[in-house]
Design a protein around this motif. Structure first.
Motif, mmCIF file in Angstrom:
data_model
loop_
_atom_site.group_PDB
_atom_site.id
_atom_site.type_symbol
_atom_site.label_atom_id
_atom_site.label_comp_id
_atom_site.label_asym_id
_atom_site.label_seq_id
_atom_site.Cartn_x
_atom_site.Cartn_y
_atom_site.Cartn_z
ATOM 1 N N PRO A 51 0.813 -1.227 0.000
ATOM 2 C CA PRO A 51 0.000 0.000 0.000
ATOM 3 C C PRO A 51 0.847 1.277 0.000
ATOM 4 N N VAL A 52 1.953 1.261 0.714
ATOM 5 C CA VAL A 52 2.827 2.435 0.764
ATOM 6 C C VAL A 52 3.551 2.598 -0.570
ATOM 7 N N TYR A 53 4.012 1.488 -1.119
ATOM 8 C CA TYR A 53 4.688 1.511 -2.419
ATOM 9 C C TYR A 53 3.800 2.202 -3.454
ATOM 10 N N ASP A 54 2.534 1.822 -3.468
ATOM 11 C CA ASP A 54 1.608 2.406 -4.438
ATOM 12 C C ASP A 54 1.468 3.916 -4.263
ATOM 13 N N LEU A 55 1.648 4.404 -3.038
ATOM 14 C CA LEU A 55 1.483 5.834 -2.766
ATOM 15 C C LEU A 55 2.730 6.668 -3.048
ATOM 16 N N ILE A 56 3.923 6.144 -2.762
ATOM 17 C CA ILE A 56 5.100 7.014 -2.825
ATOM 18 C C ILE A 56 6.263 6.520 -3.683
ATOM 19 N N ALA A 57 6.170 5.353 -4.258
ATOM 20 C CA ALA A 57 7.308 4.829 -5.033
ATOM 21 C C ALA A 57 7.703 5.769 -6.160
ATOM 22 N N ASP A 58 6.731 6.303 -6.874
ATOM 23 C CA ASP A 58 7.049 7.204 -7.987
ATOM 24 C C ASP A 58 7.832 8.425 -7.517
ATOM 25 N N GLU A 59 7.463 8.965 -6.388
ATOM 26 C CA GLU A 59 8.145 10.150 -5.875
ATOM 27 C C GLU A 59 9.551 9.810 -5.369
ATOM 28 N N LEU A 60 9.688 8.699 -4.656
ATOM 29 C CA LEU A 60 11.002 8.313 -4.128
ATOM 30 C C LEU A 60 11.985 7.944 -5.229
ATOM 31 N N MET A 61 11.491 7.362 -6.313
ATOM 32 C CA MET A 61 12.365 6.921 -7.400
ATOM 33 C C MET A 61 13.183 8.054 -8.008
ATOM 34 N N TYR A 62 12.657 9.253 -7.925
ATOM 35 C CA TYR A 62 13.335 10.388 -8.559
ATOM 36 C C TYR A 62 14.239 11.159 -7.603
ATOM 37 N N ILE A 63 14.391 10.673 -6.391
ATOM 38 C CA ILE A 63 15.298 11.309 -5.445
ATOM 39 C C ILE A 63 16.646 10.608 -5.545
ATOM 40 N N LYS A 64 17.669 11.376 -5.821
ATOM 41 C CA LYS A 64 19.025 10.841 -6.024
ATOM 42 C C LYS A 64 19.443 9.948 -4.847
ATOM 43 N N ASN A 65 20.168 8.870 -5.156
ATOM 44 C CA ASN A 65 20.732 7.939 -4.173
ATOM 45 C C ASN A 65 19.683 7.206 -3.336
ATOM 46 N N THR A 66 18.478 7.088 -3.856
ATOM 47 C CA THR A 66 17.407 6.407 -3.122
ATOM 48 C C THR A 66 17.006 5.142 -3.858
ATOM 49 N N SER A 67 16.896 4.055 -3.106
ATOM 50 C CA SER A 67 16.399 2.806 -3.687
ATOM 51 C C SER A 67 15.199 2.329 -2.879
ATOM 52 N N ILE A 68 14.405 1.481 -3.520
ATOM 53 C CA ILE A 68 13.160 0.998 -2.932
ATOM 54 C C ILE A 68 13.134 -0.521 -3.004
ATOM 55 N N VAL A 69 12.671 -1.133 -1.931
ATOM 56 C CA VAL A 69 12.466 -2.574 -1.906
ATOM 57 C C VAL A 69 11.024 -2.815 -1.471
ATOM 58 N N LEU A 70 10.283 -3.484 -2.317
ATOM 59 C CA LEU A 70 8.901 -3.842 -1.993
ATOM 60 C C LEU A 70 8.929 -5.143 -1.195
ATOM 61 N N VAL A 71 8.329 -5.143 -0.006
ATOM 62 C CA VAL A 71 8.371 -6.323 0.857
ATOM 63 C C VAL A 71 6.974 -6.669 1.365
ATOM 64 N N GLU A 72 6.825 -7.920 1.686
ATOM 65 C CA GLU A 72 5.592 -8.400 2.310
ATOM 66 C C GLU A 72 6.002 -9.133 3.576
ATOM 67 N N ALA A 73 5.513 -8.681 4.692
ATOM 68 C CA ALA A 73 5.904 -9.275 5.966
ATOM 69 C C ALA A 73 5.167 -10.585 6.205
ATOM 70 N N PRO A 74 5.914 -11.648 6.497
ATOM 71 C CA PRO A 74 5.266 -12.902 6.848
ATOM 72 C C PRO A 74 4.529 -12.764 8.180
ATOM 73 N N GLU A 75 3.634 -13.657 8.431
ATOM 74 C CA GLU A 75 2.893 -13.647 9.690
ATOM 75 C C GLU A 75 3.890 -13.737 10.853
ATOM 76 N N ASN A 76 3.602 -13.039 11.926
ATOM 77 C CA ASN A 76 4.436 -13.014 13.135
ATOM 78 C C ASN A 76 5.805 -12.386 12.907
ATOM 79 N N PHE A 77 5.906 -11.497 11.934
ATOM 80 C CA PHE A 77 7.159 -10.806 11.676
ATOM 81 C C PHE A 77 6.895 -9.318 11.804
ATOM 82 N N PHE A 78 7.704 -8.629 12.563
ATOM 83 C CA PHE A 78 7.544 -7.191 12.696
ATOM 84 C C PHE A 78 8.106 -6.517 11.458
ATOM 85 N N PHE A 79 7.251 -5.867 10.737
ATOM 86 C CA PHE A 79 7.619 -5.264 9.463
ATOM 87 C C PHE A 79 8.825 -4.326 9.598
#
Length: 93
Positions: A51-79
């Motif tokens: 959900p966050v990726y869908d909201l801000i990935a486009d904006e973050l992609m254009y900021i120099k030296n910034t990378s993005i990793v899309l993740v899905e937290a498994p059950e019982n894992f603190f994101f």
């Protein structure tokens, strides 16, 4: 005599953003921009839930030296723990 090859290590600031509250979204973008000023030469990495990726990935992609990793937290894992994954990467200082 053994020769040692010195690799340049990447200095990195790692973030997790998992909530869609506008405060988190604005904060993530602001932090990426501020990192360029405060830590020149450093990189930022954002671990984002879908959900966050869908909201801000486009904006973050254009900021120099910034990378993005899309993740899905498994059950019982603190994101928020995803930001510590960089500790296992050999090229990160």
């Amino acid at each position: 005599m053994e020769q040692r090859v010195q690799r340049k290590l990447t200095t990195l600031i790692s973030f997790c953003v998992f909530g869609i509250n506008p405060m988190y979204i604005r904060g993530a973008v602001a932090n990426a921009k501020l990192a360029l000023e405060i830590y020149p030469g450093w990189r930022t990495r954002f671990y984002l839930s879908k959900p966050v990726y869908d909201l801000i990935a486009d904006e973050l992609m254009y900021i120099k030296n910034t990378s993005i990793v899309l993740v899905e937290a498994p059950e019982n894992f603190f994101f928020t723990n995803y930001r510590f994954l960089v500790c296992n990467e050999p090229d990160i200082d």
